[in-house]
Design a protein around this motif. Sequence first.
Motif, PDB file in Angstrom:
ATOM      1  N   PHE A   1       0.840  -1.204   0.000  1.00 43.16           N
ATOM      2  CA  PHE A   1       0.000   0.000   0.000  1.00 43.16           C
ATOM      3  C   PHE A   1       0.869   1.245   0.000  1.00 43.16           C
ATOM      4  O   PHE A   1       1.788   1.372   0.803  1.00 43.16           O
ATOM      5  N   TYR A   2       0.552   2.173  -0.928  1.00 39.18           N
ATOM      6  CA  TYR A   2       1.272   3.439  -1.020  1.00 39.18           C
ATOM      7  C   TYR A   2       0.266   4.587  -1.063  1.00 39.18           C
ATOM      8  O   TYR A   2      -0.766   4.495  -1.736  1.00 39.18           O
ATOM      9  N   SER A   3       0.582   5.662  -0.355  1.00 32.89           N
ATOM     10  CA  SER A   3      -0.372   6.761  -0.208  1.00 32.89           C
ATOM     11  C   SER A   3       0.250   8.102  -0.569  1.00 32.89           C
ATOM     12  O   SER A   3       1.413   8.372  -0.237  1.00 32.89           O
ATOM     13  N   SER A   4      -0.530   8.947  -1.228  1.00 33.86           N
ATOM     14  CA  SER A   4      -0.102  10.311  -1.524  1.00 33.86           C
ATOM     15  C   SER A   4      -0.588  11.241  -0.423  1.00 33.86           C
ATOM     16  O   SER A   4      -1.767  11.255  -0.080  1.00 33.86           O
ATOM     17  N   MET A   5       0.296  12.025   0.085  1.00 34.72           N
ATOM     18  CA  MET A   5      -0.084  13.095   0.990  1.00 34.72           C
ATOM     19  C   MET A   5      -0.396  14.350   0.161  1.00 34.72           C
ATOM     20  O   MET A   5      -0.601  14.279  -1.035  1.00 34.72           O
ATOM     21  N   GLY A   6      -0.438  15.521   0.782  1.00 28.90           N
ATOM     22  CA  GLY A   6      -0.924  16.705   0.097  1.00 28.90           C
ATOM     23  C   GLY A   6       0.022  17.245  -0.964  1.00 28.90           C
ATOM     24  O   GLY A   6       1.187  17.538  -0.679  1.00 28.90           O
ATOM     25  N   ALA A   7      -0.500  17.402  -2.196  1.00 32.01           N
ATOM     26  CA  ALA A   7       0.307  17.944  -3.294  1.00 32.01           C
ATOM     27  C   ALA A   7      -0.055  19.384  -3.625  1.00 32.01           C
ATOM     28  O   ALA A   7       0.564  19.988  -4.498  1.00 32.01           O
ATOM     29  N   ALA A   8      -1.044  19.946  -2.938  1.00 35.35           N
ATOM     30  CA  ALA A   8      -1.419  21.336  -3.184  1.00 35.35           C
ATOM     31  C   ALA A   8      -0.479  22.284  -2.439  1.00 35.35           C
ATOM     32  O   ALA A   8       0.223  21.881  -1.501  1.00 35.35           O
ATOM     33  N   LEU A   9      -0.463  23.537  -2.876  1.00 32.95           N
ATOM     34  CA  LEU A   9       0.351  24.578  -2.240  1.00 32.95           C
ATOM     35  C   LEU A   9       1.836  24.223  -2.239  1.00 32.95           C
ATOM     36  O   LEU A   9       2.545  24.454  -1.259  1.00 32.95           O
ATOM     37  N   LYS A  10       2.295  23.648  -3.350  1.00 33.42           N
ATOM     38  CA  LYS A  10       3.705  23.299  -3.517  1.00 33.42           C
ATOM     39  C   LYS A  10       4.191  23.830  -4.861  1.00 33.42           C
ATOM     40  O   LYS A  10       3.444  23.854  -5.836  1.00 33.42           O
ATOM     41  N   LEU A  11       5.463  24.209  -4.927  1.00 32.80           N
ATOM     42  CA  LEU A  11       6.047  24.697  -6.174  1.00 32.80           C
ATOM     43  C   LEU A  11       7.368  24.024  -6.538  1.00 32.80           C
ATOM     44  O   LEU A  11       7.761  24.030  -7.695  1.00 32.80           O
ATOM     45  N   ASP A  12       8.063  23.447  -5.562  1.00 32.92           N
ATOM     46  CA  ASP A  12       9.411  22.928  -5.777  1.00 32.92           C
ATOM     47  C   ASP A  12       9.400  21.402  -5.840  1.00 32.92           C
ATOM     48  O   ASP A  12       9.285  20.739  -4.807  1.00 32.92           O
ATOM     49  N   PRO A  13       9.534  20.798  -7.029  1.00 33.89           N
ATOM     50  CA  PRO A  13       9.483  19.338  -7.127  1.00 33.89           C
ATOM     51  C   PRO A  13      10.664  18.645  -6.460  1.00 33.89           C
ATOM     52  O   PRO A  13      10.581  17.453  -6.159  1.00 33.89           O
ATOM     53  N   THR A  14      11.752  19.371  -6.214  1.00 36.37           N
ATOM     54  CA  THR A  14      12.901  18.744  -5.564  1.00 36.37           C
ATOM     55  C   THR A  14      12.652  18.507  -4.079  1.00 36.37           C
ATOM     56  O   THR A  14      13.463  17.854  -3.418  1.00 36.37           O
ATOM     57  N   ARG A  15      11.534  19.006  -3.567  1.00 38.34           N
ATOM     58  CA  ARG A  15      11.205  18.787  -2.153  1.00 38.34           C
ATOM     59  C   ARG A  15      10.294  17.579  -1.958  1.00 38.34           C
ATOM     60  O   ARG A  15       9.882  17.294  -0.828  1.00 38.34           O
ATOM     61  N   ILE A  16       9.980  16.875  -3.035  1.00 38.30           N
ATOM     62  CA  ILE A  16       9.107  15.704  -2.940  1.00 38.30           C
ATOM     63  C   ILE A  16       9.915  14.514  -2.430  1.00 38.30           C
ATOM     64  O   ILE A  16      11.013  14.240  -2.905  1.00 38.30           O
ATOM     65  N   ARG A  17       9.368  13.815  -1.467  1.00 31.60           N
ATOM     66  CA  ARG A  17      10.071  12.748  -0.757  1.00 31.60           C
ATOM     67  C   ARG A  17       9.186  11.511  -0.628  1.00 31.60           C
ATOM     68  O   ARG A  17       7.986  11.558  -0.860  1.00 31.60           O
TER      69      ARG A  17
END
Length: 263
Positions: free
Chosen positions: A157-173
Motif C-alpha cells: 500500500f502506497y499513499s499520496s499526501m498533500g500535493a497542493a500549495l507546492k512549487l518545488d518538485p525537488t522537495r518531494i520525498r
Amino acid sequence: MSSTAEIIPASLSRTARLIGPDATARLSQVHVILFGLGGVGSWAAEALVRSGVCHITIVDADTVAESNINRQLPALPSTVGIAKTQVMAERLRAINPGIDLTQIHGLYTADTADSYDLTAYDYIIDAIDSLSDKALLILRATEAMRQTASSERPVKFYSSMGAALKLDPTRIRVAEFWKVTGCPLAAALRRRFKKSSHMPARKFLCVYSDELIPNHPDYTPSTRDTAMTFNKVAFNGSMMHITATFGMTLASLVIKDCVKLCQ
C-alpha cells in the motif's frame, strides 16, 4: 509469478532493457487498484500502464472540470463534464488495447468500503483528497496488509499526501507515514487517528513534500485539515509539475518493488 519471463512486446522493449525481462513480466501480472484520478492519480495510472502493468482497477467519482486542465491528465476542453474514469479508461486502453481494466465511477466512503476486497490486489494506491475517505482507506488498506503479510501475495500500500500549495518538485520525498514531516495533510491524518484511537494496522510508505510557501493566503489553520478537490470544502492552488511528480513517484514504488522481488 513465473521466474521465466514471457516474450516481451516491442512496446516494453526499453523497459525490459532497464529492469530485465523477469521484472517486466511481473509488472504485467500484478493487479493494482488506484483510488483517485486527479492531479496525482491520473499520472500514476499513466505511468503504471506505460511501464507494463496490465491489470488495473481505477476508482473515482468525479467528472472533468475546466479547473482541472492545468494539472490533470484526463482534463481537456473536449472532456469537461465527462467522468474521469471514462476518459482515463479510453486513454489506458489506447496505450494497451489488451489491458485488463476495471473502472469504478464512485466514491470510496464508509458506505462503499465493504464492497472492495482489498486483499485481492497486489498493490493499493491512495490518491484520494478527502481527509475522512483517505483515513478510512488507510485503515482498510493497512488491515489488508496485515491479513496477507504471511501469504504468497502480500498486499502493498502506497499513499499520496498533500500535493497542493507546492512549487518545488525537488522537495518531494518518500517516507513511512509516521516519519513524514512538513506535510499538513499527514499531520491532520495522524491527529485524526490518535483522536479516534484507530491506528493503521501496518506501516506504509507515503509520497509527500515538506515545502511550505511562507505567508501564502491559502495556507491558514482553517484550510490545513481540509481536502482540496472534488466533493470538498476547500480548493487550494496546485500545479501539474508537482502533482504529476507525486503520481510518477507513486508508480515508481510499484515498479521498484517488482524489480526488487525479481532480484
